[in-house]
Design a protein around this motif. Structure first.
Motif, PDB file in Angstrom:
ATOM      1  N   SER A  19      -6.856  -1.186  -5.535  1.00  0.00           N
ATOM      2  CA  SER A  19      -5.421  -1.526  -5.297  1.00  0.00           C
ATOM      3  C   SER A  19      -4.537  -1.237  -6.470  1.00  0.00           C
ATOM      4  O   SER A  19      -3.350  -0.837  -6.337  1.00  0.00           O
ATOM      5  CB  SER A  19      -5.502  -3.104  -5.121  1.00  0.00           C
ATOM      6  N   ALA A  20      -5.209  -1.300  -7.694  1.00  0.00           N
ATOM      7  CA  ALA A  20      -4.491  -0.951  -9.152  1.00  0.00           C
ATOM      8  C   ALA A  20      -4.177   0.526  -8.882  1.00  0.00           C
ATOM      9  O   ALA A  20      -2.916   0.928  -9.649  1.00  0.00           O
ATOM     10  CB  ALA A  20      -5.343  -1.367 -10.306  1.00  0.00           C
TER      11      ALA A  20
ATOM     12  N   VAL B 131      -0.631  -7.180   0.087  1.00  0.00           N
ATOM     13  CA  VAL B 131       0.795  -7.077  -0.266  1.00  0.00           C
ATOM     14  C   VAL B 131       1.044  -5.573  -0.997  1.00  0.00           C
ATOM     15  O   VAL B 131       2.073  -4.948  -0.736  1.00  0.00           O
ATOM     16  CB  VAL B 131       1.308  -7.917  -1.434  1.00  0.00           C
ATOM     17  N   LEU B 132       0.359  -5.291  -2.054  1.00  0.00           N
ATOM     18  CA  LEU B 132       0.611  -3.798  -2.649  1.00  0.00           C
ATOM     19  C   LEU B 132       0.210  -2.799  -1.473  1.00  0.00           C
ATOM     20  O   LEU B 132       1.369  -1.752  -1.436  1.00  0.00           O
ATOM     21  CB  LEU B 132      -0.449  -3.627  -3.891  1.00  0.00           C
ATOM     22  N   ALA B 133      -0.600  -3.018  -0.773  1.00  0.00           N
ATOM     23  CA  ALA B 133      -1.116  -1.743   0.340  1.00  0.00           C
ATOM     24  C   ALA B 133       0.137  -1.883   1.209  1.00  0.00           C
ATOM     25  O   ALA B 133       0.661  -0.644   1.757  1.00  0.00           O
ATOM     26  CB  ALA B 133      -2.164  -2.004   1.185  1.00  0.00           C
ATOM     27  N   SER B 134       0.736  -2.890   1.806  1.00  0.00           N
ATOM     28  CA  SER B 134       1.724  -2.866   2.859  1.00  0.00           C
ATOM     29  C   SER B 134       3.182  -2.455   2.130  1.00  0.00           C
ATOM     30  O   SER B 134       4.023  -1.843   2.900  1.00  0.00           O
ATOM     31  CB  SER B 134       2.017  -4.299   3.299  1.00  0.00           C
ATOM     32  N   THR B 135       3.333  -2.897   0.891  1.00  0.00           N
ATOM     33  CA  THR B 135       4.622  -2.386   0.361  1.00  0.00           C
ATOM     34  C   THR B 135       4.444  -1.051   0.062  1.00  0.00           C
ATOM     35  O   THR B 135       5.595  -0.106   0.127  1.00  0.00           O
ATOM     36  CB  THR B 135       4.652  -3.013  -0.971  1.00  0.00           C
ATOM     37  N   SER B 136       3.360  -0.200  -0.312  1.00  0.00           N
ATOM     38  CA  SER B 136       3.132   1.357  -0.550  1.00  0.00           C
ATOM     39  C   SER B 136       3.479   1.872   0.740  1.00  0.00           C
ATOM     40  O   SER B 136       4.015   2.977   0.750  1.00  0.00           O
ATOM     41  CB  SER B 136       1.903   1.420  -0.985  1.00  0.00           C
TER      42      SER B 136
ATOM     43  N   ILE C 263       9.157  -0.187  -7.121  1.00  0.00           N
ATOM     44  CA  ILE C 263       9.020  -1.334  -6.306  1.00  0.00           C
ATOM     45  C   ILE C 263       7.407  -1.854  -6.418  1.00  0.00           C
ATOM     46  O   ILE C 263       7.204  -2.879  -6.458  1.00  0.00           O
ATOM     47  CB  ILE C 263       9.397  -1.303  -4.773  1.00  0.00           C
ATOM     48  N   LEU C 264       6.543  -0.854  -6.322  1.00  0.00           N
ATOM     49  CA  LEU C 264       5.131  -1.438  -6.328  1.00  0.00           C
ATOM     50  C   LEU C 264       4.824  -1.982  -8.017  1.00  0.00           C
ATOM     51  O   LEU C 264       3.890  -2.882  -7.801  1.00  0.00           O
ATOM     52  CB  LEU C 264       4.232   0.023  -6.179  1.00  0.00           C
ATOM     53  N   SER C 265       5.480  -1.374  -8.867  1.00  0.00           N
ATOM     54  CA  SER C 265       5.198  -2.147 -10.021  1.00  0.00           C
ATOM     55  C   SER C 265       5.685  -3.425 -10.171  1.00  0.00           C
ATOM     56  O   SER C 265       5.199  -4.400 -10.700  1.00  0.00           O
ATOM     57  CB  SER C 265       5.933  -1.198 -11.160  1.00  0.00           C
ATOM     58  N   CYS C 266       6.936  -3.658  -9.453  1.00  0.00           N
ATOM     59  CA  CYS C 266       7.609  -5.173  -9.552  1.00  0.00           C
ATOM     60  C   CYS C 266       6.651  -6.020  -8.693  1.00  0.00           C
ATOM     61  O   CYS C 266       6.265  -7.262  -9.032  1.00  0.00           O
ATOM     62  CB  CYS C 266       8.864  -5.000  -8.783  1.00  0.00           C
ATOM     63  N   MET C 267       6.104  -5.521  -7.444  1.00  0.00           N
ATOM     64  CA  MET C 267       5.265  -6.249  -6.691  1.00  0.00           C
ATOM     65  C   MET C 267       3.903  -6.596  -7.336  1.00  0.00           C
ATOM     66  O   MET C 267       3.189  -7.347  -7.264  1.00  0.00           O
ATOM     67  CB  MET C 267       5.026  -5.583  -5.340  1.00  0.00           C
ATOM     68  N   ALA C 268       3.187  -5.765  -7.990  1.00  0.00           N
ATOM     69  CA  ALA C 268       2.189  -5.801  -8.972  1.00  0.00           C
ATOM     70  C   ALA C 268       2.247  -6.834  -9.966  1.00  0.00           C
ATOM     71  O   ALA C 268       1.477  -7.664 -10.341  1.00  0.00           O
ATOM     72  CB  ALA C 268       1.624  -4.631  -9.393  1.00  0.00           C
ATOM     73  N   SER C 269       3.311  -6.718 -10.615  1.00  0.00           N
ATOM     74  CA  SER C 269       3.785  -7.841 -11.871  1.00  0.00           C
ATOM     75  C   SER C 269       3.693  -9.044 -10.870  1.00  0.00           C
ATOM     76  O   SER C 269       2.920  -9.911 -11.887  1.00  0.00           O
ATOM     77  CB  SER C 269       5.036  -7.392 -12.566  1.00  0.00           C
TER      78      SER C 269
ATOM     79  N   PRO D 164       3.120   1.453  15.742  1.00  0.00           N
ATOM     80  CA  PRO D 164       3.275   2.430  14.758  1.00  0.00           C
ATOM     81  C   PRO D 164       2.992   1.606  13.361  1.00  0.00           C
ATOM     82  O   PRO D 164       2.657   0.561  13.170  1.00  0.00           O
ATOM     83  CB  PRO D 164       4.832   2.228  14.903  1.00  0.00           C
ATOM     84  N   PHE D 165       2.733   2.637  12.506  1.00  0.00           N
ATOM     85  CA  PHE D 165       2.176   2.306  11.151  1.00  0.00           C
ATOM     86  C   PHE D 165       3.095   1.196  10.395  1.00  0.00           C
ATOM     87  O   PHE D 165       2.669   0.375   9.660  1.00  0.00           O
ATOM     88  CB  PHE D 165       1.768   3.608  10.519  1.00  0.00           C
ATOM     89  N   SER D 166       4.582   1.580  10.706  1.00  0.00           N
ATOM     90  CA  SER D 166       5.296   0.784   9.850  1.00  0.00           C
ATOM     91  C   SER D 166       5.491  -0.598  10.162  1.00  0.00           C
ATOM     92  O   SER D 166       5.538  -2.005   9.480  1.00  0.00           O
ATOM     93  CB  SER D 166       6.635   1.149  10.014  1.00  0.00           C
ATOM     94  N   LEU D 167       5.286  -0.855  11.655  1.00  0.00           N
ATOM     95  CA  LEU D 167       5.036  -2.459  12.251  1.00  0.00           C
ATOM     96  C   LEU D 167       3.907  -2.865  11.719  1.00  0.00           C
ATOM     97  O   LEU D 167       3.921  -4.120  11.272  1.00  0.00           O
ATOM     98  CB  LEU D 167       5.131  -2.223  13.439  1.00  0.00           C
ATOM     99  N   THR D 168       2.805  -2.379  11.568  1.00  0.00           N
ATOM    100  CA  THR D 168       1.325  -2.872  11.037  1.00  0.00           C
ATOM    101  C   THR D 168       1.578  -3.302   9.376  1.00  0.00           C
ATOM    102  O   THR D 168       1.216  -4.300   9.243  1.00  0.00           O
ATOM    103  CB  THR D 168       0.420  -1.834  11.177  1.00  0.00           C
ATOM    104  N   ALA D 169       2.069  -2.432   8.711  1.00  0.00           N
ATOM    105  CA  ALA D 169       2.458  -2.688   7.282  1.00  0.00           C
ATOM    106  C   ALA D 169       3.497  -4.094   7.264  1.00  0.00           C
ATOM    107  O   ALA D 169       3.236  -4.973   6.189  1.00  0.00           O
ATOM    108  CB  ALA D 169       3.028  -1.758   6.588  1.00  0.00           C
ATOM    109  N   PHE D 170       4.350  -3.931   8.070  1.00  0.00           N
ATOM    110  CA  PHE D 170       5.434  -5.136   7.832  1.00  0.00           C
ATOM    111  C   PHE D 170       4.522  -6.309   8.477  1.00  0.00           C
ATOM    112  O   PHE D 170       5.039  -7.242   7.885  1.00  0.00           O
ATOM    113  CB  PHE D 170       6.409  -4.965   8.816  1.00  0.00           C
ATOM    114  N   TYR D 171       3.779  -6.310   9.479  1.00  0.00           N
ATOM    115  CA  TYR D 171       3.185  -7.680   9.794  1.00  0.00           C
ATOM    116  C   TYR D 171       2.006  -7.997   8.857  1.00  0.00           C
ATOM    117  O   TYR D 171       2.170  -9.169   8.744  1.00  0.00           O
ATOM    118  CB  TYR D 171       2.194  -7.181  11.323  1.00  0.00           C
ATOM    119  N   CYS D 172       1.454  -7.087   8.363  1.00  0.00           N
ATOM    120  CA  CYS D 172       0.563  -7.712   7.101  1.00  0.00           C
ATOM    121  C   CYS D 172       1.289  -8.004   5.892  1.00  0.00           C
ATOM    122  O   CYS D 172       0.644  -9.181   5.251  1.00  0.00           O
ATOM    123  CB  CYS D 172      -0.415  -6.475   6.711  1.00  0.00           C
ATOM    124  N   LEU D 173       2.224  -7.738   5.700  1.00  0.00           N
ATOM    125  CA  LEU D 173       3.250  -7.979   4.707  1.00  0.00           C
ATOM    126  C   LEU D 173       3.630  -9.280   4.841  1.00  0.00           C
ATOM    127  O   LEU D 173       3.531 -10.340   3.842  1.00  0.00           O
ATOM    128  CB  LEU D 173       4.315  -7.180   4.206  1.00  0.00           C
TER     129      LEU D 173
END
Length: 281
Positions: free
Chosen positions: A138-139, A186-191, A200-206, A245-254
């Protein structure tokens, strides 16, 4: 011993008659004890079937332990593939590996808790899997191109390691600190949603580092073991992963992960609260 024998003699009996009767009683007792020992001796066929019947629960337990260990090993393999994809600049594939690992880890935890499986090798394998997949892999989504991203990735790995080693509690219904798999989700969905935007990934990781290092308590979600709506949430994640679709899956997991992070007791802690109230009542 003449004293006890003399005290037991009845009047009008001789010493020889009394001794003979005592010897006959001892012979009878000896034969009776020998019969008892013969009757208690285990029949080879009977003992064989008993050991086989007793071995069935042990075989069943070992088989389920093998299943959980195999799933944990598969989860670690997904984490290693995610690391390889990150080094190959394929953050999209690396993020999908982490989302699959998130769903797979839920199954491993459900089987372990439901069957009360606990062994040293399984615990060590699961801890190493969590570190590899939800810590290191994840890092690496943050990238190691610049010094700032590399430093933040190191801090993220250290935070996940610290939470894994020192924040394990004896309580069976709560976690101390945010579980690493939710931070990874959260990081994978945001990515996936931001197409690997490093800022954005750096902000979410922090933010995830702060949640993992926080000493707040999070309830065990027990998605596959409690209310039906939690099972529907999990099945929805699998459905989204396979068919949508991939975007819906990421949004759902987020949304799933953020609901657990910001509303742990209101949404995911009802089963734990009910269990705590039942013994008191």
């Amino acid at each position: 011993m003449p004293g006890p024998q003399a005290s037991c003699w009845a009047p009008g009996t001789s010493a020889c008659t009394q001794v003979a009767s005592l010897e006959e009683e001892e012979d009878k007792m000896g034969s009776a004890s020998a019969e008892c020992q013969v009757s208690r001796a285990p029949d080879p066929c009977t003992s064989f079937f008993l050991t086989n019947n007793q071995s069935h629960p042990q075989m069943n337990e070992f088989s389920w332990k093998d299943v959980t260990n195999a799933l944990s090993l598969a989860n670690m393999v997904l984490g290693l593939f995610s690391i390889f994809c990150s080094f190959c600049k394929r953050c999209h594939c690396a993020s999908w590996m982490l989302l699959i690992s998130f769903l797979l880890d839920t199954v491993v935890g459900a089987i372990t808790r439901h069957l009360s499986l606990c062994c040293k090798s399984g615990v060590e394998l699961n801890d190493f899997t969590v570190f590899t997949t939800f810590g290191l892999a994840s890092a690496l989504l943050l990238g190691v191109d610049g010094p700032l991203n590399g430093f933040l990735a190191i801090i993220y790995v250290l935070a996940a390691t610290f939470r894994l080693c020192f924040y394990s509690t004896g309580a069976q219904l709560t976690y101390k600190g945010l579980p690493c798999r939710y931070a990874s989700c959260v990081l994978a969905s945001t990515s996936l949603l931001t197409k690997g935007n490093t800022f954005i990934l750096s902000c979410m990781a922090s933010l995830m580092i702060l949640f993992m290092m926080d000493q707040s308590y999070y309830p065990h979600d027990e998605i596959l073991e409690s209310e039906n709506w939690k099972k529907l949430v999990y099945l929805g994640g699998i459905f989204m992963l396979l068919l949508s679709p991939f975007s819906l899956t990421a949004f759902y997991c987020l949304l799933w992960s953020l609901s657990y992070i910001f509303f742990p007791d209101a949404l995911w802690g009802k089963a734990a609260c009910l269990r705590l109230q039942c013994p008191r009542s």
